[in-house]
Design an enzyme around this catalytic site. Structure first.
Site, PDB file in Angstrom:
ATOM      1  N   LYS A 148      50.169 -21.079  22.510  1.00 33.98           N
ATOM      2  CA  LYS A 148      49.037 -21.967  22.775  1.00 33.98           C
ATOM      3  C   LYS A 148      49.319 -22.736  24.051  1.00 33.98           C
ATOM      4  O   LYS A 148      50.479 -22.936  24.422  1.00 33.98           O
ATOM      5  CB  LYS A 148      48.843 -22.959  21.610  1.00 33.98           C
ATOM      6  CG  LYS A 148      47.447 -23.516  21.509  1.00 33.98           C
ATOM      7  CD  LYS A 148      46.511 -22.587  20.759  1.00 33.98           C
ATOM      8  CE  LYS A 148      45.122 -23.148  20.648  1.00 33.98           C
ATOM      9  NZ  LYS A 148      44.286 -22.371  19.710  1.00 33.98           N
TER      10      LYS A 148
HETATM   11  P1  NAD Z   1      34.243 -26.489  20.949  1.00 33.56           P
HETATM   12  O1  NAD Z   1      34.753 -27.365  22.027  1.00 33.56           O
HETATM   13  O2  NAD Z   1      33.344 -25.350  21.304  1.00 33.56           O
HETATM   14  O3  NAD Z   1      33.497 -27.361  19.828  1.00 33.56           O
HETATM   15  C1  NAD Z   1      34.082 -28.449  19.192  1.00 33.56           C
HETATM   16  C2  NAD Z   1      32.973 -29.201  18.462  1.00 33.56           C
HETATM   17  O4  NAD Z   1      33.555 -30.253  17.704  1.00 33.56           O
HETATM   18  C3  NAD Z   1      31.941 -29.851  19.388  1.00 33.56           C
HETATM   19  O5  NAD Z   1      30.664 -29.765  18.801  1.00 33.56           O
HETATM   20  C4  NAD Z   1      32.408 -31.300  19.447  1.00 33.56           C
HETATM   21  O6  NAD Z   1      31.349 -32.206  19.758  1.00 33.56           O
HETATM   22  C5  NAD Z   1      32.883 -31.470  18.040  1.00 33.56           C
HETATM   23  N1  NAD Z   1      33.821 -32.578  17.856  1.00 33.56           N
HETATM   24  C6  NAD Z   1      34.866 -32.938  18.629  1.00 33.56           C
HETATM   25  N2  NAD Z   1      35.471 -34.015  18.102  1.00 33.56           N
HETATM   26  C7  NAD Z   1      34.791 -34.316  16.976  1.00 33.56           C
HETATM   27  C8  NAD Z   1      34.920 -35.314  15.987  1.00 33.56           C
HETATM   28  N3  NAD Z   1      35.880 -36.230  16.056  1.00 33.56           N
HETATM   29  N4  NAD Z   1      34.054 -35.295  14.961  1.00 33.56           N
HETATM   30  C9  NAD Z   1      33.073 -34.373  14.892  1.00 33.56           C
HETATM   31  N5  NAD Z   1      32.900 -33.416  15.781  1.00 33.56           N
HETATM   32  C10 NAD Z   1      33.744 -33.401  16.810  1.00 33.56           C
HETATM   33  O7  NAD Z   1      35.534 -25.956  20.175  1.00 33.56           O
HETATM   34  P2  NAD Z   1      35.650 -24.680  19.244  1.00 33.56           P
HETATM   35  O8  NAD Z   1      36.081 -23.531  20.077  1.00 33.56           O
HETATM   36  O9  NAD Z   1      34.426 -24.589  18.394  1.00 33.56           O
HETATM   37  O10 NAD Z   1      36.906 -25.073  18.344  1.00 33.56           O
HETATM   38  C11 NAD Z   1      36.795 -25.915  17.200  1.00 33.56           C
HETATM   39  C12 NAD Z   1      38.046 -25.758  16.354  1.00 33.56           C
HETATM   40  O11 NAD Z   1      38.199 -24.392  15.991  1.00 33.56           O
HETATM   41  C13 NAD Z   1      39.359 -26.129  17.027  1.00 33.56           C
HETATM   42  O12 NAD Z   1      40.250 -26.622  16.058  1.00 33.56           O
HETATM   43  C14 NAD Z   1      39.873 -24.800  17.557  1.00 33.56           C
HETATM   44  O13 NAD Z   1      41.286 -24.798  17.753  1.00 33.56           O
HETATM   45  C15 NAD Z   1      39.463 -23.910  16.406  1.00 33.56           C
HETATM   46  N6  NAD Z   1      39.351 -22.495  16.721  1.00 33.56           N
HETATM   47  C16 NAD Z   1      38.568 -22.045  17.726  1.00 33.56           C
HETATM   48  C17 NAD Z   1      38.463 -20.680  17.953  1.00 33.56           C
HETATM   49  C18 NAD Z   1      37.549 -20.107  19.002  1.00 33.56           C
HETATM   50  O14 NAD Z   1      37.435 -18.875  19.086  1.00 33.56           O
HETATM   51  N7  NAD Z   1      36.867 -20.914  19.788  1.00 33.56           N
HETATM   52  C19 NAD Z   1      39.200 -19.780  17.186  1.00 33.56           C
HETATM   53  C20 NAD Z   1      39.976 -20.277  16.152  1.00 33.56           C
HETATM   54  C21 NAD Z   1      40.046 -21.634  15.929  1.00 33.56           C
END
Ligand code: NAD
Length: 416
Positions: free
Chosen positions: A105
């Site tokens: 990461k």
């Molecule tokens: P992103 O940046 O696209 O979206 C994050 C969302 O969470 C946004 O809507 C943001 O406004 C919201 N957010 C941030 N802080 C917040 C809070 N305190 N309370 C409520 N909402 C909040 O990110 P993502 O890619 O959707 O990733 C989200 C999670 O999923 C992370 O933990 C990431 O590590 C995990 N993840 C992502 C992927 C991927 O393919 N993108 C894969 C596996 C895991």
């Protein structure tokens, strides 16, 4: 939460899993330590001519089962302990779904929303140059995470390729389709969340369409899974982003809310029957399934006591603290753990990488069929261990991954 260290969270569950299957310390000691940790300083000339220095990281937790694999996060809270934990969770995630990757990461401590597109590009290119010795299609393959997207991956791919002197699409996944991205990658994590949720519900004799679903987060994972659930006729009763959430007991028009939130604070969305709620209210709202798809450390012990959902699906990485996990288990809440529930992204990243290495383009249907097959196979192996041993799904998922990692360790031995 001050004092919270997500890497301790990882170690805690690792120890529980090792104890459950009676591993000797020697069998899994190496897995407690990341193989490599790189910290870099990234000087950037800002648009106004001033100079700023950002801090960035790349951690390879394990390359035992294949090259490092894991996203790059741009967020103000990025720090070494968070990156280490995220890298370790990637090792376990790739092992649970049984794809030939280790875990890695990276991240930069920055709020990308405060930078211009040109500043973001310079930051990404300089960061790539700084982590260049670690990455490569056979070494460590970054992907998008919170605060990064396909455009950031395109810049990383370009920078790496320029340094090498030839185009290397397989150095990152999650790129735009035109330069080697895979069809289905953008939706993969959200789609995987839906597949796993439906699979878990079916084992409980339930259907997703009969459930009230609340989703925290409206980005790549939360927004897409909410849209996919809604498209199959499910009722999304609450959804939120960083500025707050919306609640509607009869179900929200998710596509409309997501579109609205692209240009305005969610608080300004008005519709009959829809009320504004805080993120805490979303987590404790009246629902059957709670999908956590924002950031880590969201469900704390205090919140866990008030959770009404009977099932939690961890779309985000590490959204439930160790204390909260214990409370929820005692309450009988089923938690489908992150390393299983959100593995769809890395599964399709693997499909993208395989296409890049072979210079092939798969149809979207082929990608989605592979995703479903791999996710269900992983779900089955975790569910079986959970049933056999009478343990929570999280512990079962760690056991599945840990046993695979220990076999690789045993076969490879320890150098020299
Ligand atoms: P992103 O940046 O696209 O979206 C994050 C969302 O969470 C946004 O809507 C943001 O406004 C919201 N957010 C941030 N802080 C917040 C809070 N305190 N309370 C409520 N909402 C909040 O990110 P993502 O890619 O959707 O990733 C989200 C999670 O999923 C992370 O933990 C990431 O590590 C995990 N993840 C992502 C992927 C991927 O393919 N993108 C894969 C596996 C895991």
């Amino acid at each position: 939460m001050s004092g919270y260290n997500p890497y301790d969270n990882f170690l805690d569950v690792l120890d529980q899993a090792a104890k459950e299957v009676k591993l000797h310390r020697n069998d899994y000691e190496t897995i407690k330590y990341p193989e490599r940790e790189l910290k870099v300083s990234i000087p950037i000339e800002m648009d106004d001519g001033s100079l700023r220095v950002f801090e960035g990281y790349r951690v390879q937790h394990s390359t035992l089962r294949g090259p490092g694999k894991g996203g790059i996060r741009y967020h103000p809270d990025v720090n070494i302990d968070e990156v280490k934990a995220l890298a370790a969770w990637m090792t376990f995630k790739c092992a649970v779904v049984n794809i030939p990757y280790g875990g890695a990461k990276g991240g930069i401590t920055v709020d990308p929303k405060t930078l211009s597109q040109n500043e973001l590009k310079r930051l990404t290119r300089r960061y790539t140059a700084m982590i260049l010795p670690l990455i490569g299609p056979e070494r460590d393959i970054p992907a998008p995470d919170v605060g990064t997207n396909a455009q950031v991956m395109d810049w990383i791919m370009d920078t790496y390729s320029i340094m090498k002197g030839y185009t290397v699409p397989g150095v990152v996944t999650g790129k735009h389709i035109d330069i080697g991205g895979s069809l289905g990658r953008a939706e993969a994590t959200g789609r995987g969340v839906m597949i796993i949720t439906e699979e878990m519900l079916s084992r409980l004799g339930k259907k997703a369409t009969d459930c009230r679903i609340a989703v925290q987060g409206m980005g790549n994972v939360g927004g897409i899974s909410a849209k996919l659930f809604a498209a199959t006729g499910c009722k999304i009763t609450a959804i939120s982003n960083v500025s707050g959430g919306l609640y509607c007991p009869t179900g929200l028009d998710v596509a409309e809310v997501i579109e609205f939130a692209k240009t305005a604070p969610i608080t300004e969305y008005k519709k009959d029957g829809v009320s504004y709620i805080t993120n805490e209210e979303l987590l404790t709202s009246d629902c059957d399934v709670l999908v956590l798809a924002a950031l880590e450390n969201q469900v704390t012990a205090d919140i866990a006591k008030k959770v009404k959902a009977t099932m939690i699906v961890e779309g985000a990485n590490g959204p439930t603290t160790v204390e909260a996990d214990k409370i929820l288990n005692k309450k009988g809440v089923i938690i489908v753990p992150d390393i299983l529930a959100n593995a769809g992204g890395v599964v399709v990243s693997y499909c993208e990488w395989v296409q890049n290495l072979q210079s092939l383009n798969w149809d979207e249907n082929d990608v989605n069929v592979t995703l479903k097959k791999v996710m269900i196979r992983a779900f089955d192996s975790v569910y079986e261990i959970s049933k056999q041993r009478g343990i929570p799904m999280r512990l079962a998922a760690y056991i599945v991954a840990l046993e695979r990692l220990c076999i690789s360790r045993e076969l490879r031995g320890i150098f020299p």
